[in-house]
Scaffold this motif. Sequence first.
Motif, short mmCIF file in Angstrom:
data_model
loop_
_atom_site.label_atom_id
_atom_site.label_comp_id
_atom_site.label_asym_id
_atom_site.label_seq_id
_atom_site.Cartn_x
_atom_site.Cartn_y
_atom_site.Cartn_z
N ILE A 205 0.88 -1.17 0.00
CA ILE A 205 0.00 0.00 0.00
C ILE A 205 0.91 1.22 0.00
O ILE A 205 1.43 1.62 1.05
N PRO A 206 1.16 1.82 -1.17
CA PRO A 206 2.07 2.97 -1.20
C PRO A 206 1.63 4.11 -0.29
O PRO A 206 2.47 4.71 0.40
N ILE A 207 0.32 4.45 -0.26
CA ILE A 207 -0.16 5.54 0.60
C ILE A 207 -1.40 5.09 1.36
O ILE A 207 -2.38 4.61 0.77
N LEU A 208 -1.37 5.27 2.67
CA LEU A 208 -2.55 5.07 3.50
C LEU A 208 -3.07 6.45 3.89
O LEU A 208 -2.32 7.27 4.44
N SER A 268 -13.41 4.30 3.23
CA SER A 268 -14.26 3.45 4.07
C SER A 268 -13.66 3.42 5.47
O SER A 268 -12.58 3.95 5.72
N GLN A 269 -14.34 2.77 6.38
CA GLN A 269 -13.81 2.62 7.74
C GLN A 269 -12.77 1.52 7.76
O GLN A 269 -12.98 0.45 7.20
N TYR A 270 -11.63 1.80 8.36
CA TYR A 270 -10.61 0.78 8.53
C TYR A 270 -9.83 1.06 9.80
O TYR A 270 -9.78 2.19 10.28
N ASP A 271 -9.20 0.03 10.32
CA ASP A 271 -8.39 0.13 11.53
C ASP A 271 -6.95 0.41 11.10
O ASP A 271 -6.28 -0.47 10.56
N GLN A 272 -6.47 1.66 11.35
CA GLN A 272 -5.14 1.99 10.85
C GLN A 272 -4.04 1.22 11.58
O GLN A 272 -3.01 0.90 10.98
N VAL A 273 -4.25 0.89 12.85
CA VAL A 273 -3.25 0.10 13.56
C VAL A 273 -3.12 -1.27 12.90
O VAL A 273 -2.01 -1.79 12.69
N GLU A 274 -4.26 -1.84 12.55
CA GLU A 274 -4.23 -3.13 11.86
C GLU A 274 -3.53 -3.02 10.52
O GLU A 274 -2.76 -3.91 10.12
N MET A 275 -3.76 -1.90 9.81
CA MET A 275 -3.12 -1.71 8.51
C MET A 275 -1.60 -1.62 8.66
O MET A 275 -0.86 -2.25 7.90
N PHE A 276 -1.12 -0.82 9.61
CA PHE A 276 0.32 -0.72 9.81
C PHE A 276 0.91 -2.08 10.22
O PHE A 276 2.03 -2.42 9.85
N SER A 277 0.12 -2.84 10.97
CA SER A 277 0.61 -4.14 11.46
C SER A 277 0.78 -5.16 10.34
O SER A 277 1.47 -6.16 10.53
N THR A 278 0.16 -4.93 9.19
CA THR A 278 0.33 -5.85 8.06
C THR A 278 1.70 -5.70 7.40
O THR A 278 2.06 -6.51 6.54
N ASN A 279 2.45 -4.66 7.77
CA ASN A 279 3.78 -4.41 7.20
C ASN A 279 3.72 -4.11 5.70
O ASN A 279 4.65 -4.42 4.96
N ARG A 280 2.62 -3.50 5.24
CA ARG A 280 2.47 -3.25 3.80
C ARG A 280 2.36 -1.76 3.46
O ARG A 280 2.23 -1.41 2.29
N VAL A 281 2.38 -0.86 4.47
CA VAL A 281 2.14 0.56 4.22
C VAL A 281 3.45 1.30 4.03
O VAL A 281 4.29 1.33 4.93
N GLY A 282 3.62 1.94 2.86
CA GLY A 282 4.85 2.66 2.57
C GLY A 282 4.85 4.08 3.09
O GLY A 282 5.85 4.56 3.62
N ILE A 291 1.09 7.38 13.36
CA ILE A 291 2.44 6.81 13.34
C ILE A 291 3.11 6.98 14.69
O ILE A 291 3.64 6.02 15.27
N SER A 292 3.11 8.20 15.25
CA SER A 292 3.92 8.49 16.43
C SER A 292 3.52 7.66 17.64
O SER A 292 4.37 7.32 18.47
N LEU A 293 2.24 7.31 17.75
CA LEU A 293 1.79 6.53 18.90
C LEU A 293 1.72 5.03 18.61
O LEU A 293 1.95 4.22 19.51
N ASN A 294 1.43 4.66 17.38
CA ASN A 294 1.15 3.25 17.09
C ASN A 294 2.36 2.46 16.60
O ASN A 294 2.56 1.31 17.00
N VAL A 295 3.17 3.05 15.73
CA VAL A 295 4.27 2.30 15.14
C VAL A 295 5.31 1.83 16.17
O VAL A 295 5.81 0.71 16.05
N PRO A 296 5.65 2.63 17.20
CA PRO A 296 6.60 2.10 18.19
C PRO A 296 6.14 0.79 18.82
O PRO A 296 6.98 -0.06 19.15
N LYS A 297 4.84 0.62 18.99
CA LYS A 297 4.33 -0.64 19.54
C LYS A 297 4.44 -1.76 18.51
O LYS A 297 4.80 -2.89 18.84
N ILE A 298 4.15 -1.44 17.25
CA ILE A 298 4.19 -2.45 16.20
C ILE A 298 5.62 -2.91 15.94
O ILE A 298 5.87 -4.07 15.58
N LYS A 299 6.58 -1.99 16.14
CA LYS A 299 7.99 -2.33 15.91
C LYS A 299 8.47 -3.47 16.81
O LYS A 299 9.48 -4.11 16.50
N GLN A 300 7.78 -3.72 17.87
CA GLN A 300 8.19 -4.82 18.74
C GLN A 300 8.08 -6.16 18.01
O GLN A 300 8.84 -7.09 18.31
#
Length: 501
Positions: A205-208, A268-282, A291-300
């Motif tokens: 996903i090039p752009i979310l 449409s409605q989507y869960d952005q944390v779930e989207m970042f967690s798929t590792n597909r968002v560029g 990003i600032s709150l969610n990605v540090p958790k996903i990086k684990q």
Amino acid sequence: MFTRKKLFSLMSLLLMSFLLLAACSSKDSSGDEDENGVPKIYIYSNTGSLNDRPEGSSKEALEEIRQHIIDEAGVHPVAIVPPKGTATEKLNLLLGSSNDKVDVFQGSWDIYKDAIIPINDLLDKHGQAIKAAWPEEAWASVTDKDGNIWGVPRGGAGVTYPLWIRTDWLEKLDLEMPKTLDELEVVLEAFKQNDPDGNGENDTIPILTDLKSMRMAFVGGFTESGYGNWLDSDGKMKPAELAPGYKDFLAKMAEWYQKGYIYKESFSQYDQVEMFSTNRVGISAKWYSGISLNVPKIKQSIPEMEYEIVRGITGPKGFLQTANRGGSSGMLISKKAANPEAVMKFINWQYENVENHITMEFGAQGKAWEWADDEKYYIKTLEDTSYAGEFQLSLGLPLETKYSFDDPLRSKHAQYLAEEINQLEMVKMPIDINTVYNQNILQEKVPNIGDIDRLIEEETIKFVMGARDLDEYDDFIDELYKAGLDKWIDAYTEIYDEQTK
């Protein structure tokens, strides 16, 4: 364009009715003190501090912090925890009741003007720390044309829709950080075609983004005024959709959508944390905290994931991003307040030093938090989370940027607030960014303003998705005028002129 629209007319009617009722039957509650003669203040805790704990603090933790405030600030705070999902309705009921008390709350002063008091004199007498904390632009957002200040600012204009890009993908594909729209398109094509996530599938996903974020993040590259109202040569304030270059923005977004650069379900409605967690968002073109709150958790679980801000990127007409207007929200003091001076003293106490602010947010020092490095102002949160933040009235950048966290899960967000959100020299600033458009007045002058806003959003999505051809854009503008856009223009122009001439 300014698009706050939900339930303004209903809220206005309800609030006016409640205030009339209160005016007819209110009781004098002056001299409201506890048994020790300490003035009581009643706080409606709707600042957002309770988002993680909507049920509020434990009884013991709340009492501990209350006693700390009594000892240190000389006021006795009483918290009113809003009901989940109906906080606004409950607030209006309290303000209109002849018996219930509410002294201070967060709200838009232009909506609640009939229920609150101006605070100029209170600030002069008891608000020196508050006055020093906020810049002139923030005070403009809570001040009317006559110079009356109606609340303590909640925020000012800010850089809130940056592009965050996967720099580990750039490195993997041997690409440079883009500086222009053309360079960005090269990156988007590479993210789309070259499998940067390495899963062997053409599913990146090039752009979310979403509609509002897309406009705030990109319109500035195509129009002189960014995604904001603009002053035409006829002296009238007009929406961005009428600005020269806006159609070019739509054409570019439609092109990107058809090429698959923009996530197909962006509208449409989507869960952005779930989207970042798929590792597909560029690239994220959304509100910064996604990003600032969610990605540090996903990086684990995805340690290679690295997002950085694309700073100062430009298009044909300059910087892509538009500054987010501060709005009219602030901490407001009710006309019902028995001790308005005590309210102001308490807010000022929270601004006097960062420790007071942090304690009001997290709880007792030594239990809920401690200094990890008091010279660098790093704090460490501790295990005691029994206090939820009911008494915090000092939310906002002046204090939130004075400390950071000795915690990788929080440090990226703190860094953004401290170093990025005020970088206004790299975004477009609409001419009316400090103008307060009273929603009650707009609703009165343009009764169908919600229909106009809805038409703009629905048709914009169609143009981007290709469901409507851009050759019909002039027809779309005609539809807006038939829906009452001329009244919209006159109303916005009148309010702007009143505040600037």
